[in-house]
Scaffold this motif. Structure first.
Motif, PDB file in Angstrom:
ATOM      1  N   SER A   7       0.838  -1.194   0.008  1.00 50.25           N
ATOM      2  CA  SER A   7       0.173   0.105   0.005  1.00 50.25           C
ATOM      3  C   SER A   7       0.930   1.291  -0.107  1.00 50.25           C
ATOM      4  O   SER A   7       0.573   2.192  -0.720  1.00 50.25           O
ATOM      5  CB  SER A   7      -0.927   0.113   1.083  1.00 50.25           C
ATOM      6  OG  SER A   7      -1.778  -0.986   1.275  1.00 50.25           O
ATOM      7  N   ALA A   8       1.867   1.316   0.863  1.00 46.44           N
ATOM      8  CA  ALA A   8       2.978   2.378   1.055  1.00 46.44           C
ATOM      9  C   ALA A   8       3.440   2.492  -0.367  1.00 46.44           C
ATOM     10  O   ALA A   8       3.798   3.726  -0.881  1.00 46.44           O
ATOM     11  CB  ALA A   8       3.768   2.233   1.986  1.00 46.44           C
ATOM     12  N   GLU A   9       3.970   1.564  -0.917  1.00 42.81           N
ATOM     13  CA  GLU A   9       4.610   1.535  -2.268  1.00 42.81           C
ATOM     14  C   GLU A   9       3.651   2.199  -3.361  1.00 42.81           C
ATOM     15  O   GLU A   9       4.119   2.968  -4.230  1.00 42.81           O
ATOM     16  CB  GLU A   9       5.386   0.346  -2.536  1.00 42.81           C
ATOM     17  CG  GLU A   9       6.350  -0.303  -1.794  1.00 42.81           C
ATOM     18  CD  GLU A   9       6.651  -1.633  -1.752  1.00 42.81           C
ATOM     19  OE1 GLU A   9       6.206  -2.574  -2.839  1.00 42.81           O
ATOM     20  OE2 GLU A   9       7.824  -2.113  -1.233  1.00 42.81           O
ATOM     21  N   VAL A  10       2.464   1.749  -3.517  1.00 44.56           N
ATOM     22  CA  VAL A  10       1.607   2.235  -4.491  1.00 44.56           C
ATOM     23  C   VAL A  10       1.308   3.689  -4.314  1.00 44.56           C
ATOM     24  O   VAL A  10       1.293   4.376  -5.231  1.00 44.56           O
ATOM     25  CB  VAL A  10       0.180   1.313  -4.384  1.00 44.56           C
ATOM     26  CG1 VAL A  10      -0.838   2.132  -5.360  1.00 44.56           C
ATOM     27  CG2 VAL A  10       0.613  -0.041  -4.743  1.00 44.56           C
ATOM     28  N   ILE A  11       1.085   4.039  -3.074  1.00 48.36           N
ATOM     29  CA  ILE A  11       1.021   5.394  -2.872  1.00 48.36           C
ATOM     30  C   ILE A  11       2.293   6.325  -3.260  1.00 48.36           C
ATOM     31  O   ILE A  11       1.843   7.404  -3.978  1.00 48.36           O
ATOM     32  CB  ILE A  11       0.578   5.912  -1.373  1.00 48.36           C
ATOM     33  CG1 ILE A  11      -0.868   5.252  -1.032  1.00 48.36           C
ATOM     34  CG2 ILE A  11       0.522   7.405  -1.035  1.00 48.36           C
ATOM     35  CD1 ILE A  11      -1.140   5.291   0.339  1.00 48.36           C
ATOM     36  N   LYS A  12       3.153   5.843  -3.003  1.00 42.05           N
ATOM     37  CA  LYS A  12       4.364   6.469  -3.478  1.00 42.05           C
ATOM     38  C   LYS A  12       4.635   6.955  -5.024  1.00 42.05           C
ATOM     39  O   LYS A  12       5.185   7.741  -5.266  1.00 42.05           O
ATOM     40  CB  LYS A  12       5.893   5.702  -2.853  1.00 42.05           C
ATOM     41  CG  LYS A  12       7.091   6.691  -3.015  1.00 42.05           C
ATOM     42  CD  LYS A  12       8.203   6.008  -2.062  1.00 42.05           C
ATOM     43  CE  LYS A  12       9.562   6.941  -2.250  1.00 42.05           C
ATOM     44  NZ  LYS A  12      10.474   6.431  -1.280  1.00 42.05           N
TER      45      LYS A  12
END
Length: 80
Positions: A7-12
């Motif tokens: 999730s954090a990687e997608v947002i980044k």
């Protein structure tokens, strides 16, 4: 843990900024977990971890930081 990292990687990738992800058994624990260490980190805080983890904070108007166990922090800041 993989879902949170993804999730954090997608947002980044989509928006270009980092996020902290906090996971807990309620909103308060999740919010506190997201504040543990920044930037771009994933942390958990569940009820069974409250006595084992610490939180660092700064009192209003003071320069020095204070580190205490999470359970003590919650007792000091509960409006009951």
């Amino acid at each position: 843990m993989e879902l949170k990292k993804t999730s954090a990687e997608v947002i980044k990738k989509l928006f270009g900024f980092t996020v902290n992800v906090g996971v807990g058994n309620n909103k308060l624990c999740a919010k506190m977990a997201s504040d543990f260490k920044k930037p771009d980190m994933v942390h958990t805080l569940f009820n069974n971890e409250v006595k084992d983890k610490t939180v660092t904070y700064r009192r209003f108007g003071q320069k020095e930081q204070i580190t205490v166990p999470v359970d003590e922090f919650l007792k000091m800041h509960t409006l009951v």
